[in-house]
Design an enzyme around this catalytic site. Structure first.
Site, PDB file in Angstrom:
ATOM      1  N   GLU A 199      -0.762  -5.227  14.713  1.00  0.00           N
ATOM      2  CA  GLU A 199      -0.307  -6.044  13.580  1.00  0.00           C
ATOM      3  C   GLU A 199       1.076  -5.646  13.064  1.00  0.00           C
ATOM      4  OE1 GLU A 199      -4.742  -7.303  11.964  1.00  0.00           O
ATOM      5  OE2 GLU A 199      -3.622  -5.800  10.835  1.00  0.00           O
TER       6      GLU A 199
ATOM      7  N   GLU B  73      -9.240  -8.431  17.796  1.00  0.00           N
ATOM      8  CA  GLU B  73      -9.845  -7.868  16.582  1.00  0.00           C
ATOM      9  C   GLU B  73     -10.425  -8.980  15.721  1.00  0.00           C
ATOM     10  OE1 GLU B  73      -7.602  -4.771  14.554  1.00  0.00           O
ATOM     11  OE2 GLU B  73      -8.453  -5.410  12.634  1.00  0.00           O
TER      12      GLU B  73
END
Length: 609
Positions: free
Chosen positions: A346, A453
Site C-alpha cells: 500500500e 489482501e
C-alpha cells in the site's frame, strides 16, 4: 443437512428445534423414537411424509439416523465424542428434485457447531476439528453439491446426476431461477487462493496446543481434508499485525551496504519452522510464498519514522532493492523458496493514507516507484540467485488500477516490463468499479492480477473486531471473491489466517476480522467463522489451472461463477442472496439439468464431470 447442537444430554431440545425448522408444509417430519427420552411427534403426518428420523441409544447421549423417502436415499450420522453433547441432522434445507439423487452426510468430520449472538461457528479443539472430504465425480453427468448457509449448514454434501428430460418434463416452473453455462466461452486461468502468515498469526499459533495448531494447518492447506489453499503472503520484516514495528538492519543507521543484515530475525526463524511444519503435516508441496515489505528501517525514509508521510531517500534506492534480494536469499538458505514478492504494501499509505493509518508504511508516488523498479529492484532481482522470483506491482487499492502502472512507466520506460503481476487490495471495492480490473487486464494481458489482501472491521462504521458467527461478513467475502473472479482476477489471497478474539495482536490497535479466531485465553479452542466456509467453497474446488467459463443467472438474487478444471471437471459456485428459499435449475447442454432448492442466504459449490 442441517447440523444442530445442544449443550444438554437430552435430545428433546434438538428435536424441538428440528421441528421448528422443518415446520414448512413441504418438509414436515414424522419422528419415530426408540431413544430413552420422550420424543416430540409431528402432528397430522402421514406414512408418505418425506422425512423420517430415528433416534438410537448409541453411546451417550444420542445418535440420529435420518431416512428420506426419496428413491430410498439414505443418510446416517452418529454422535462424535465432543464437548458439545448432541448432534441432530435435519434435511429441512433442500435440495434436489428426486431423480437419481443420493443425499449423503457431510464428508469427513462434521462441524461442531456453536451458537453466538450473531450466528454460528465451528469449534476446533485439541482432539477434534471438522474436515472437508468428498468423493470426486467419476462418471459423466455425476455431481457432488456442497452447501453452507446462514442457518448452520457447513459443507453439507449431496450427490446425484444431471438428467435429460422430455420437453414437458423439462418445462421450467414459473418461479425457477435458471443458471445457464456456456463452456465454449472461456476467460482467465486461476492460479489459486491463500491467506497471510503475519507476525500475529505466528504468535497466535505458537501459543496453541500442538495438536490444535496442526489441525488448523490442515484446515487451510490440506488438499484432501481442508480448503486447499495454495498461496501464503508473508511480510518482509514487520507489519501492523505484529507486537511492535520492526525491520532488518535498524542499526547501524545510514548503512547503505546492510552490514547488519546477514541473518534472519528470530521471528523469521519461528515462521520458517511453522511453515515447514505446515507443509509437512498437510502434505502440500505446492505452497507458494509471496513476500511484501511494509517499511524499511526509519533511517532510509524521509521522515525517519515508521509511519506518517514519507518517501524513500534517493540515496537508498539501491539499498532498498538489495534489502529485498538479501531477504529472499536468506529465506532460501533457511529452506523456504519464495514464489513472488511485491513492490511494497500500500504505497499510498505514506502519501495520503497517513491521515488515518498509523502503522508501518512507505510512501511512493507511481513515477518514483517506477524509477526504483526500473533502475534498481528489477535489475537487482534479475541479476541475483533468486532471479526466478516473480515481481508484483502496486499492492494497493482497486482505485489505483490501471493508471498506477502507466505512471510507473512514465517514471522509467522499462518499469512494468519487470512486473510479472499486478496486486490489488479489496478495501475500497465498494466504490471502485470492478471494470477497472478488466481494463487493466486488457492493457496488460501478459500480467497476472492477484487480490493480495482483504479483511473486514477496518472501516469507521464497522465493529473493529471479529464478530463470532457473522454470516453478513461471510456474504461480503463470497460476493466480492465472486466479483473479482468475474473480472479477470487470477488469484485471491485473504489477510491474516487467524487472529485472537480481539482481532490481533496488532501494535497499532488496528483490530479486524479473520476467517479463524483462536481462543487466546484457553489456547485450546479455535473458531472457524462463516467466512472460512465461504472461502472454502472457492479454494477447495477451483484448482490451479482452472479456466473461467461463461455462466448466467436469470435472477440478481443468485450470483454465480463457473470454471473448467484441468481434470475436465466443471465447478459452479453460486450464492442465494435472498432472505427466502429459491429454486434454481442448472442447465449444461452437454449433460442436461438439475433442479436445486436453495435455502435463504446460502452458498453452494457444484462439481461435476
Amino acid at each position: 443437512m442441517l447440523h444442530l447442537h445442544t449443550q444438554s444430554t437430552d435430545c428433546v431440545a434438538c428435536v424441538n428445534e428440528c421441528e421448528r425448522l422443518c415446520s414448512d408444509r413441504e418438509w414436515r417430519a414424522r419422528y419415530r423414537g426408540t431413544h430413552p427420552h420422550p420424543i416430540v411427534k409431528g402432528d397430522g403426518t402421514r406414512e408418505s411424509d418425506l422425512l423420517r428420523l430415528r433416534f438410537h441409544p448409541v453411546g451417550s447421549p444420542c445418535a440420529v439416523s435420518v431416512e428420506l423417502n426419496m428413491h430410498s436415499a439414505t443418510m446416517r450420522y452418529r454422535r462424535w465424542p465432543l464437548t458439545i453433547e448432541c448432534l441432530l441432522v435435519c434435511s429441512a434445507f433442500l435440495l434436489l428434485e428426486p431423480f437419481r439423487t443420493t443425499v449423503v452426510s457431510a464428508g469427513g468430520l462434521p462441524c461442531a457447531l456453536r451458537q453466538y449472538a450473531s450466528g454460528s461457528v465451528c469449534v476446533c479443539n485439541v482432539t477434534y476439528c471438522d474436515t472437508l472430504e468428498f468423493t470426486e465425480p467419476a462418471e459423466l453427468g455425476n455431481f457432488v453439491l456442497v452447501s453452507s448457509s446462514s442457518a448452520g449448514l457447513r459443507f453439507a454434501q449431496t450427490e446425484g446426476n444431471f438428467t435429460r428430460q422430455s420437453t414437458k418434463q423439462h418445462r421450467l416452473r414459473a418461479d425457477d431461477i435458471t443458471i445457464t453455462l456456456d463452456p465454449l466461452k472461456r476467460f482467465q486461468t486461476v492460479e489459486g487462493f491463500g491467506g497471510a502468515f503475519t507476525g500475529a498469526v505466528s504468535h497466535n499459533l505458537n501459543r496453541l496446543d500442538g495438536a490444535l495448531r496442526e489441525s488448523l494447518y490442515k484446515a487451510y492447506y490440506s488438499r484432501t481434508q481442508g480448503i486447499g489453499y495454495r498461496f501464503m503472503r508473508v511480510p518482509i520484516g514487520g507489519c501492523d499485525f505484529d507486537l511492535e514495528p520492526w525491520a532488518y538492519n535498524e542499526l547501524p543507521i545510514n548503512d547503505a551496504y546492510l552490514s547488519n543484515f546477514t541473518l534472519l530475525d528470530e521471528r523469521d526463524l519461528l515462521k520458517v519452522a511453522q511453515i515447514k511444519r505446515l507443509m509437512e503435516v498437510t502434505g502440500n508441496d505446492d505452497v507458494r510464498l509471496i513476500g511484501a515489505a511494509w517499511s524499511p528501517p526509519p533511517w532510509m525514509k524521509s521522515n525517519n519514522g515508521w509511519t506518517g508521510a514519507s518517501r524513500l531517500k534517493p540515496e537508498y534506492y539501491q539499498t532498498w532493492a538489495d534489502y529485498h534480494v538479501r531477504y529472499l536469499e536468506l529465506m532460501r538458505a533457511a529452506g523456504l523458496n519464495f514464489w513472488a514478492i511485491s513492490t511494497g504494501n500500500e504505497p499510498l499509505n505514506g502519501v495520503i493514507g497517513f491521515l488515518f493509518i498509523h502503522f508501518m508504511s512507505l510512501g511512493w508516488t507511481a513515477p518514483d516507484q517506477g524509477r526504483w523498479v526500473g533502475q534498481h529492484l528489477g535489475p537487482a532481482l534479475k541479476n541475483s540467485p533468486v532471479r526466478d522470483v516473480k515481481l508484483f506491482g502496486c499492492d494497493d487499492q482497486r482505485y489505483t488500477f490501471p493508471w498506477w502502472f502507466g505512471l510507473m512507466d512514465q517514471g522509467h520506460p522499462n518499469a512494468t516490463s519487470y512486473l510479472d503481476g499486478l496486486a490489488v487490495h479489496w478495501y475500497w471495492d465498494g466504490v471502485a468499479p470492478a471494470a477497472l480490473l478488466d481494463q487493466t487486464a486488457a492493457r496488460y494481458p501478459d500480467k497476472l492480477i492477484f487480490n493480495t489482501e482483504a479483511s473486514l472491521g477496518d472501516k469507521p462504521l464497522q465493529q473493529h473486531r471479529p464478530i463470532l458467527g457473522s454470516w453478513e461478513r461471510a456474504e461480503s467475502y463470497i460476493l466480492y471473491v465472486m466479483q473479482d473472479l468475474q473480472h479477470s482476477v487470477h488469484g485471491w489471497i485473504d489477510w491474516n489466517l487467524l487472529l485472537d478474539e480481539r482481532g490481533g495482536p496488532n501494535y497499532a490497535n488496528n483490530f479486524v476480522e479473520s476467517a479463524v479466531i483462536v481462543n487466546a485465553t484457553s489456547q485450546e479452542e479455535a473458531y472457524k467463522q462463516p467466512i472460512f466456509y465461504g472461502l472454502g467453497h472457492f479454494s477447495r474446488f477451483i484448482l490451479p489451472g482452472s479456466v473461467r467459463l461463461e455462466v448466467r443467472s436469470s435472477s440478481s438474487d443468485v450470483a454465480v461463477v463457473a470454471f473448467e478444471r484441468p481434470d475436465k471437471r466443471t465447478v459452479l459456485v453460486f450464492y442465494n442472496k435472498a432472505n427466502w428459499k429459491s429454486t434454481v435449475r442448472i442447465e449444461d447442454k452437454r449433460y442436461g439439468g438439475v433442479r436445486v432448492r436453495l435455502p435463504a442466504k446460502s452458498v453452494h459449490t457444484l462439481l461435476y464431470l
